[in-house]
Design a protein around this motif. Structure first.
Motif, mmCIF file in Angstrom:
data_model
loop_
_atom_site.group_PDB
_atom_site.id
_atom_site.type_symbol
_atom_site.label_atom_id
_atom_site.label_comp_id
_atom_site.label_asym_id
_atom_site.label_seq_id
_atom_site.Cartn_x
_atom_site.Cartn_y
_atom_site.Cartn_z
ATOM 1 N N TRP A 2 -49.898 -14.573 38.893
ATOM 2 C CA TRP A 2 -50.011 -15.695 37.960
ATOM 3 C C TRP A 2 -49.997 -15.222 36.519
ATOM 4 O O TRP A 2 -49.425 -15.876 35.652
ATOM 5 N N ALA A 5 -46.391 -14.535 35.581
ATOM 6 C CA ALA A 5 -45.645 -15.785 35.391
ATOM 7 C C ALA A 5 -46.084 -16.478 34.108
ATOM 8 O O ALA A 5 -45.248 -16.994 33.359
ATOM 9 N N GLU A 55 -37.846 -14.326 35.074
ATOM 10 C CA GLU A 55 -37.582 -14.986 36.346
ATOM 11 C C GLU A 55 -38.793 -15.745 36.896
ATOM 12 O O GLU A 55 -38.684 -16.919 37.255
ATOM 13 N N GLU A 59 -39.150 -19.829 37.217
ATOM 14 C CA GLU A 59 -39.406 -20.461 38.512
ATOM 15 C C GLU A 59 -40.654 -21.342 38.452
ATOM 16 O O GLU A 59 -40.678 -22.420 39.048
ATOM 17 N N LEU A 60 -41.673 -20.896 37.733
ATOM 18 C CA LEU A 60 -42.888 -21.699 37.581
ATOM 19 C C LEU A 60 -42.591 -22.996 36.831
ATOM 20 O O LEU A 60 -43.025 -24.073 37.241
ATOM 21 N N LEU A 62 -39.625 -24.520 36.513
ATOM 22 C CA LEU A 62 -38.757 -25.379 37.332
ATOM 23 C C LEU A 62 -39.497 -25.971 38.523
ATOM 24 O O LEU A 62 -39.244 -27.101 38.917
ATOM 25 N N GLY A 63 -40.433 -25.211 39.084
ATOM 26 C CA GLY A 63 -41.194 -25.701 40.219
ATOM 27 C C GLY A 63 -42.108 -26.866 39.871
ATOM 28 O O GLY A 63 -42.472 -27.665 40.734
ATOM 29 N N ASN A 64 -42.490 -26.975 38.606
ATOM 30 C CA ASN A 64 -43.375 -28.045 38.163
ATOM 31 C C ASN A 64 -42.654 -29.035 37.253
ATOM 32 O O ASN A 64 -43.285 -29.720 36.448
ATOM 33 N N MET A 65 -41.359 -29.123 37.392
ATOM 34 C CA MET A 65 -40.539 -29.977 36.535
ATOM 35 C C MET A 65 -40.938 -31.444 36.608
ATOM 36 O O MET A 65 -40.846 -32.166 35.623
#
Length: 139
Positions: A2, A5, A55, A59-60, A62-65
């Motif tokens: 975490w 990220a 990266e 991803e973090l 985009l994952g919580n968009m």
């Protein structure tokens, strides 16, 4: 994990902030997000920024968009009168914008894929030519 990220999200946020200030300072007709995206692509292509450095953060994000669209939904509920009177115009404008973005994105991806294929083909033909030259010298 975490922490990595989160650090990458901060790096991307800092890049966006710099791009926003740059767009404002230069009075560009583009938003800071677009300038930042161009800056990030340039940094990635030049090798100054490695993909692994952003990266996990990307991803973090985009994952919580979905969380980014909650204010939009609340705004839609607040402006029901506007939607009743101008809903069709808004729908057409959003549809045209969406299709334009998808078309441009597809064209850019295809162009980049073609360039990558040309480079790989060029390298492959160079290797084959070198092998043929080497084998003809040995014989």
């Amino acid at each position: 994990m975490w922490a990595k990220a989160l650090g990458q999200v901060l790096l991307l946020g800092g890049l966006w902030w710099i791009a926003q200030r740059l767009a404002t300072l230069l009075a560009l007709p583009l938003s800071g997000g677009i300038v930042g995206l161009g800056l990030l692509v340039a940094l990635l292509l030049s090798g100054v920024v490695k993909p692994a450095w952003v990266e996990a953060g990307a991803e973090l994000i985009l994952g919580n968009m979905l969380l980014y669209f909650i204010p939009l939904v609340v705004s839609v509920v607040q402006y029901t009168d506007l939607l009743e009177h101008e809903g069709l115009k808004l729908l057409v404008a959003i549809g045209v914008g969406f299709l334009s973005v998808m078309l441009v994105t597809a064209c850019v991806v295809e162009l980049i894929c073609q360039q990558i294929r040309k480079r790989r083909y060029g390298k492959l033909t160079d290797v084959r030519r070198d092998r043929l030259t080497l084998s003809s010298q040995v014989s």
